[in-house]
Motif scaffolding. Sequence first.
Motif, PDB file in Angstrom:
ATOM      1  N   ARG A 149     -49.894 -10.317  63.979  1.00 26.12           N
ATOM      2  CA  ARG A 149     -50.109  -8.945  63.519  1.00 26.12           C
ATOM      3  C   ARG A 149     -51.233  -8.908  62.485  1.00 26.12           C
ATOM      4  O   ARG A 149     -51.240  -9.689  61.532  1.00 26.12           O
ATOM      5  CB  ARG A 149     -48.826  -8.402  62.902  1.00 26.12           C
ATOM      6  N   PRO A 150     -52.210  -8.006  62.639  1.00 31.23           N
ATOM      7  CA  PRO A 150     -53.320  -7.962  61.697  1.00 31.23           C
ATOM      8  C   PRO A 150     -52.866  -7.596  60.287  1.00 31.23           C
ATOM      9  O   PRO A 150     -51.876  -6.886  60.107  1.00 31.23           O
ATOM     10  CB  PRO A 150     -54.233  -6.856  62.256  1.00 31.23           C
ATOM     11  N   ALA A 151     -53.592  -8.082  59.303  1.00 30.72           N
ATOM     12  CA  ALA A 151     -53.382  -7.692  57.917  1.00 30.72           C
ATOM     13  C   ALA A 151     -54.521  -6.777  57.504  1.00 30.72           C
ATOM     14  O   ALA A 151     -55.656  -6.946  57.952  1.00 30.72           O
ATOM     15  CB  ALA A 151     -53.332  -8.919  57.017  1.00 30.72           C
TER      16      ALA A 151
ATOM     17  N   PHE B 261     -66.764 -12.879  62.258  1.00 26.14           N
ATOM     18  CA  PHE B 261     -66.820 -11.883  61.189  1.00 26.14           C
ATOM     19  C   PHE B 261     -67.720 -10.746  61.674  1.00 26.14           C
ATOM     20  O   PHE B 261     -68.927 -10.900  61.789  1.00 26.14           O
ATOM     21  CB  PHE B 261     -67.401 -12.512  59.920  1.00 26.14           C
ATOM     22  N   VAL B 262     -67.108  -9.613  61.978  1.00 25.34           N
ATOM     23  CA  VAL B 262     -67.832  -8.452  62.502  1.00 25.34           C
ATOM     24  C   VAL B 262     -67.804  -7.335  61.465  1.00 25.34           C
ATOM     25  O   VAL B 262     -66.737  -6.962  60.971  1.00 25.34           O
ATOM     26  CB  VAL B 262     -67.221  -7.956  63.823  1.00 25.34           C
ATOM     27  N   CYS B 263     -68.970  -6.801  61.134  1.00 23.24           N
ATOM     28  CA  CYS B 263     -69.065  -5.658  60.226  1.00 23.24           C
ATOM     29  C   CYS B 263     -69.272  -4.392  61.040  1.00 23.24           C
ATOM     30  O   CYS B 263     -70.182  -4.318  61.874  1.00 23.24           O
ATOM     31  CB  CYS B 263     -70.218  -5.844  59.241  1.00 23.24           C
TER      32      CYS B 263
ATOM     33  N   GLY C 256     -46.585 -20.499  63.145  1.00 18.02           N
ATOM     34  CA  GLY C 256     -47.787 -19.971  63.783  1.00 18.02           C
ATOM     35  C   GLY C 256     -49.033 -20.765  63.446  1.00 18.02           C
ATOM     36  O   GLY C 256     -49.048 -21.606  62.549  1.00 18.02           O
ATOM     37  N   ASP C 257     -50.099 -20.510  64.187  1.00 16.94           N
ATOM     38  CA  ASP C 257     -51.381 -21.149  63.968  1.00 16.94           C
ATOM     39  C   ASP C 257     -52.150 -20.320  62.946  1.00 16.94           C
ATOM     40  O   ASP C 257     -52.460 -19.152  63.205  1.00 16.94           O
ATOM     41  CB  ASP C 257     -52.157 -21.220  65.288  1.00 16.94           C
ATOM     42  N   PRO C 258     -52.490 -20.879  61.773  1.00 16.58           N
ATOM     43  CA  PRO C 258     -53.181 -20.104  60.747  1.00 16.58           C
ATOM     44  C   PRO C 258     -54.550 -19.599  61.191  1.00 16.58           C
ATOM     45  O   PRO C 258     -55.091 -18.653  60.610  1.00 16.58           O
ATOM     46  CB  PRO C 258     -53.305 -21.085  59.571  1.00 16.58           C
ATOM     47  N   GLU C 259     -55.124 -20.218  62.228  1.00 15.34           N
ATOM     48  CA  GLU C 259     -56.429 -19.776  62.701  1.00 15.34           C
ATOM     49  C   GLU C 259     -56.318 -18.618  63.695  1.00 15.34           C
ATOM     50  O   GLU C 259     -57.314 -18.015  64.049  1.00 15.34           O
ATOM     51  CB  GLU C 259     -57.184 -20.946  63.339  1.00 15.34           C
ATOM     52  N   GLN C 260     -55.108 -18.326  64.158  1.00 11.66           N
ATOM     53  CA  GLN C 260     -54.914 -17.201  65.066  1.00 11.66           C
ATOM     54  C   GLN C 260     -54.537 -15.962  64.262  1.00 11.66           C
ATOM     55  O   GLN C 260     -53.442 -15.414  64.387  1.00 11.66           O
ATOM     56  CB  GLN C 260     -53.839 -17.541  66.100  1.00 11.66           C
ATOM     57  N   SER C 261     -55.438 -15.541  63.405  1.00 14.06           N
ATOM     58  CA  SER C 261     -55.152 -14.422  62.519  1.00 14.06           C
ATOM     59  C   SER C 261     -56.321 -13.451  62.507  1.00 14.06           C
ATOM     60  O   SER C 261     -57.449 -13.807  62.849  1.00 14.06           O
ATOM     61  CB  SER C 261     -54.858 -14.922  61.102  1.00 14.06           C
ATOM     62  N   LEU C 262     -56.030 -12.226  62.116  1.00 15.61           N
ATOM     63  CA  LEU C 262     -57.040 -11.170  62.080  1.00 15.61           C
ATOM     64  C   LEU C 262     -56.902 -10.401  60.776  1.00 15.61           C
ATOM     65  O   LEU C 262     -55.822  -9.908  60.453  1.00 15.61           O
ATOM     66  CB  LEU C 262     -56.862 -10.225  63.275  1.00 15.61           C
ATOM     67  N   LEU C 263     -57.991 -10.302  60.047  1.00 11.85           N
ATOM     68  CA  LEU C 263     -58.028  -9.588  58.776  1.00 11.85           C
ATOM     69  C   LEU C 263     -58.888  -8.341  58.938  1.00 11.85           C
ATOM     70  O   LEU C 263     -60.055  -8.421  59.325  1.00 11.85           O
ATOM     71  CB  LEU C 263     -58.598 -10.495  57.691  1.00 11.85           C
TER      72      LEU C 263
ATOM     73  N   SER D 262     -63.430 -21.069  55.022  1.00  9.52           N
ATOM     74  CA  SER D 262     -62.410 -22.107  54.837  1.00  9.52           C
ATOM     75  C   SER D 262     -61.124 -21.824  55.604  1.00  9.52           C
ATOM     76  O   SER D 262     -60.290 -22.719  55.750  1.00  9.52           O
ATOM     77  CB  SER D 262     -62.090 -22.275  53.349  1.00  9.52           C
ATOM     78  N   THR D 263     -60.946 -20.594  56.103  1.00 11.01           N
ATOM     79  CA  THR D 263     -59.691 -20.257  56.779  1.00 11.01           C
ATOM     80  C   THR D 263     -59.812 -20.125  58.286  1.00 11.01           C
ATOM     81  O   THR D 263     -58.830 -20.305  59.003  1.00 11.01           O
ATOM     82  CB  THR D 263     -59.120 -18.940  56.224  1.00 11.01           C
ATOM     83  N   GLY D 264     -60.991 -19.756  58.785  1.00 14.62           N
ATOM     84  CA  GLY D 264     -61.146 -19.589  60.227  1.00 14.62           C
ATOM     85  C   GLY D 264     -60.561 -18.302  60.772  1.00 14.62           C
ATOM     86  O   GLY D 264     -60.442 -18.136  61.990  1.00 14.62           O
ATOM     87  N   THR D 265     -60.167 -17.379  59.897  1.00 18.15           N
ATOM     88  CA  THR D 265     -59.603 -16.114  60.369  1.00 18.15           C
ATOM     89  C   THR D 265     -60.697 -15.222  60.952  1.00 18.15           C
ATOM     90  O   THR D 265     -61.870 -15.326  60.588  1.00 18.15           O
ATOM     91  CB  THR D 265     -58.888 -15.384  59.213  1.00 18.15           C
ATOM     92  N   SER D 266     -60.309 -14.356  61.864  1.00 23.65           N
ATOM     93  CA  SER D 266     -61.230 -13.341  62.377  1.00 23.65           C
ATOM     94  C   SER D 266     -61.228 -12.167  61.406  1.00 23.65           C
ATOM     95  O   SER D 266     -60.188 -11.834  60.846  1.00 23.65           O
ATOM     96  CB  SER D 266     -60.788 -12.863  63.763  1.00 23.65           C
ATOM     97  N   VAL D 267     -62.396 -11.543  61.226  1.00 22.74           N
ATOM     98  CA  VAL D 267     -62.506 -10.439  60.264  1.00 22.74           C
ATOM     99  C   VAL D 267     -63.217  -9.258  60.918  1.00 22.74           C
ATOM    100  O   VAL D 267     -64.271  -9.422  61.545  1.00 22.74           O
ATOM    101  CB  VAL D 267     -63.287 -10.863  59.000  1.00 22.74           C
ATOM    102  N   LEU D 268     -62.629  -8.075  60.783  1.00 22.23           N
ATOM    103  CA  LEU D 268     -63.287  -6.822  61.136  1.00 22.23           C
ATOM    104  C   LEU D 268     -63.420  -6.032  59.847  1.00 22.23           C
ATOM    105  O   LEU D 268     -62.421  -5.587  59.271  1.00 22.23           O
ATOM    106  CB  LEU D 268     -62.482  -6.056  62.183  1.00 22.23           C
ATOM    107  N   PHE D 269     -64.650  -5.865  59.372  1.00 20.49           N
ATOM    108  CA  PHE D 269     -64.948  -5.359  58.032  1.00 20.49           C
ATOM    109  C   PHE D 269     -65.682  -4.029  58.155  1.00 20.49           C
ATOM    110  O   PHE D 269     -66.776  -3.961  58.729  1.00 20.49           O
ATOM    111  CB  PHE D 269     -65.803  -6.393  57.301  1.00 20.49           C
TER     112      PHE D 269
END
Length: 263
Positions: free
Chosen positions: A84-86, A49-51, A164-171, A198-205
């Motif tokens: 693909r990022p969301a 999780f990167v801000c 797909g792998d739910p942990e290979q995601s980017l928000l 709880s999801t393990g997704t990567s986040v760029l905030f």
Amino acid sequence: MTTTLPTGRSNFTGAAAVRLDGVRKAFGTAGRAVVALDGVDLTVAPGEFVCLLGASGCGKSTLLNLVAGLDAPSAGEITLNTSRPAVMFQEAALMPWLTAARNVELPLRLAGFGRAERREKAAELLELVRLNGAGGKRPHELSGGMRQRVALARALAATLRVGGDPEQSLLLMDEPFAALDAITRDVLQSELLRVYRSTGTSVLFVTHDVREAVRLGQRVVLLSSRPGRVVREWTDVPLADAEELTEEITGHLREVISTHAAA
């Protein structure tokens, strides 16, 4: 303890969720071009999780648009190792004629999920954001905070792919709570952290709020004023003293703004 880095490189050396190398973005023609970003190097590790912090107009949203594929860099390279990022914006931007559940189902339908599976996944995601009883309501029947929860569930749905792998995601999140009142914003920040864990997704905030960045991020990255460049990073943010770190980052942000104003 926090570690301050003077460059745009993190200590991460493995396969990144997303990596930006020397990214530059200019708008307009030569001679009249406005350079929004110049030489940005940034890595987000899987599950990190990167801000991204900076003053208004420093290119934070532009950077997010480039990562999302909504625009192309003028120079440099962006490498994605996720689906693909969301993207989640300040406004929920829900389809007003669809129920909350159908809004969440929409990206699943576009991704190729069958009707039964997308209904099941939409129900799971609404429960994840604590809206399991609101799936049949339309956006105008929901509060601003509830609409942003639906938008978060929809964004998470958009990161899913068949097989797909739910942990290979980017928000990618562009100041999603900025338009909310303080109490609702505080609640949704807590909810976002819970969902993230709880999801393990990567986040760029993206945010301009130092306290929000310190509360949410594992790492805080500071951009200079236009053109945007990475000038500081703070790692191990959750282990630091929040008030002390907030003061430190605020001081650097003020320096960035003052330098820009004096230029």
